[in-house]
Design a protein around this motif. Structure first.
Motif, PDB file in Angstrom:
ATOM      1  N   LYS A  67      20.954 -16.880   6.532  1.00 40.52           N
ATOM      2  CA  LYS A  67      20.830 -16.959   5.536  1.00 40.52           C
ATOM      3  C   LYS A  67      19.642 -15.830   4.976  1.00 40.52           C
ATOM      4  O   LYS A  67      20.001 -15.239   3.962  1.00 40.52           O
ATOM      5  CB  LYS A  67      20.462 -18.362   4.755  1.00 40.52           C
ATOM      6  N   ARG A  83      21.679 -12.597   5.516  1.00 47.61           N
ATOM      7  CA  ARG A  83      22.528 -12.198   4.179  1.00 47.61           C
ATOM      8  C   ARG A  83      21.800 -11.954   3.038  1.00 47.61           C
ATOM      9  O   ARG A  83      22.275 -10.986   2.363  1.00 47.61           O
ATOM     10  CB  ARG A  83      23.225 -13.632   4.142  1.00 47.61           C
ATOM     11  N   LEU A  84      20.600 -12.421   2.679  1.00 45.28           N
ATOM     12  CA  LEU A  84      19.952 -12.152   1.490  1.00 45.28           C
ATOM     13  C   LEU A  84      19.533 -10.668   1.728  1.00 45.28           C
ATOM     14  O   LEU A  84      19.430 -10.095   0.610  1.00 45.28           O
ATOM     15  CB  LEU A  84      18.701 -13.088   1.203  1.00 45.28           C
ATOM     16  N   GLU A  95      21.003  -8.316   3.341  1.00 46.12           N
ATOM     17  CA  GLU A  95      22.053  -7.430   3.363  1.00 46.12           C
ATOM     18  C   GLU A  95      22.572  -7.485   1.940  1.00 46.12           C
ATOM     19  O   GLU A  95      23.038  -6.301   1.404  1.00 46.12           O
ATOM     20  CB  GLU A  95      23.122  -8.116   4.103  1.00 46.12           C
ATOM     21  N   LYS A  96      22.355  -8.371   0.936  1.00 46.63           N
ATOM     22  CA  LYS A  96      22.751  -8.104  -0.322  1.00 46.63           C
ATOM     23  C   LYS A  96      21.528  -8.072  -1.237  1.00 46.63           C
ATOM     24  O   LYS A  96      21.420  -8.499  -2.565  1.00 46.63           O
ATOM     25  CB  LYS A  96      23.174  -9.766  -0.686  1.00 46.63           C
ATOM     26  N   SER A  97      20.507  -7.190  -0.992  1.00 50.60           N
ATOM     27  CA  SER A  97      19.298  -7.268  -1.427  1.00 50.60           C
ATOM     28  C   SER A  97      19.228  -6.337  -2.954  1.00 50.60           C
ATOM     29  O   SER A  97      18.691  -6.512  -3.829  1.00 50.60           O
ATOM     30  CB  SER A  97      18.077  -6.452  -0.673  1.00 50.60           C
ATOM     31  N   GLY A  98      20.516  -5.661  -2.780  1.00 50.86           N
ATOM     32  CA  GLY A  98      20.873  -4.839  -3.957  1.00 50.86           C
ATOM     33  C   GLY A  98      21.229  -5.849  -5.158  1.00 50.86           C
ATOM     34  O   GLY A  98      20.815  -5.339  -6.266  1.00 50.86           O
ATOM     35  N   LEU A  99      21.517  -6.874  -4.995  1.00 50.62           N
ATOM     36  CA  LEU A  99      21.776  -7.920  -5.991  1.00 50.62           C
ATOM     37  C   LEU A  99      20.471  -8.663  -6.742  1.00 50.62           C
ATOM     38  O   LEU A  99      20.403  -8.506  -7.960  1.00 50.62           O
ATOM     39  CB  LEU A  99      22.714  -9.276  -5.534  1.00 50.62           C
ATOM     40  N   GLU A 103      17.777  -6.896  -6.387  1.00 50.13           N
ATOM     41  CA  GLU A 103      17.137  -5.545  -7.334  1.00 50.13           C
ATOM     42  C   GLU A 103      17.900  -5.653  -8.528  1.00 50.13           C
ATOM     43  O   GLU A 103      17.255  -5.302  -9.709  1.00 50.13           O
ATOM     44  CB  GLU A 103      17.312  -4.458  -6.233  1.00 50.13           C
ATOM     45  N   LYS A 104      19.091  -5.722  -8.657  1.00 48.54           N
ATOM     46  CA  LYS A 104      19.836  -5.441  -9.780  1.00 48.54           C
ATOM     47  C   LYS A 104      19.465  -6.530 -11.076  1.00 48.54           C
ATOM     48  O   LYS A 104      19.439  -6.132 -12.001  1.00 48.54           O
ATOM     49  CB  LYS A 104      21.299  -5.571  -9.576  1.00 48.54           C
ATOM     50  N   SER A 150      12.433  -7.309  -1.819  1.00 48.67           N
ATOM     51  CA  SER A 150      12.424  -7.763  -3.031  1.00 48.67           C
ATOM     52  C   SER A 150      11.007  -7.690  -3.624  1.00 48.67           C
ATOM     53  O   SER A 150      10.880  -7.998  -4.950  1.00 48.67           O
ATOM     54  CB  SER A 150      12.941  -9.107  -3.187  1.00 48.67           C
TER      55      SER A 150
END
Length: 94
Positions: free
Chosen positions: A35, A38-39, A41-45, A47-48, A77
Motif C-alpha cells: 500500500k 502504491r501511494l 506510485e500515485k504521489s501525483g494525486l 500532490e494535486k 508528500s
C-alpha cells in the motif's frame, strides 16, 4: 477537501497486533508495504490535492522494507500543505 476536512487519521496496525501469529503479522506487513508503494506510485494525486502523508508510531517495530516504503511516501508528500493523512502504524493508545 470539499467538505473542509483537513486532517484524517487512519489507525492501521496497533502494537497489540504484533501478538498475532508470525505469519499473520508477516502478511499484514507485506500488505502495508504494498500500500505504501502504491501511494508512492500515485504521489501525483497527493500532490494535486496538497495532501501530506505522515506515518506515526514506533518505527523500530516495523520491518525495514516497510519502513523504507513508508519513508518514501512521507518524503514524496512532505511539501504538501492543504491537508494531512496520518497513518498510525505500530501505535499504542497508552
Amino acid at each position: 477537501l470539499q467538505l473542509g476536512v483537513r486532517v484524517v487519521t487512519v489507525y492501521a496496525f496497533s502494537i497489540e497486533n504484533f501478538k498475532r501469529s508470525p505469519e499473520e503479522v508477516r502478511v499484514l506487513m507485506e500488505m502495508a508495504k504494498e500500500k505504501f508503494n502504491r501511494l508512492a506510485e500515485k504521489s501525483g494525486l497527493a500532490e494535486k490535492h496538497g495532501v501530506s502523508i505522515r506515518v506515526l508510531g514506533d518505527w523500530s517495530r516495523i520491518e525495514p522494507e516497510v519502513q523504507r516504503a513508508a519513508a518514501r511516501v512521507v518524503k514524496l508528500s512532505r511539501k504538501n500543505s492543504r491537508a494531512v493523512l496520518n497513518i498510525c502504524l505500530s501505535y499504542t493508545s497508552t
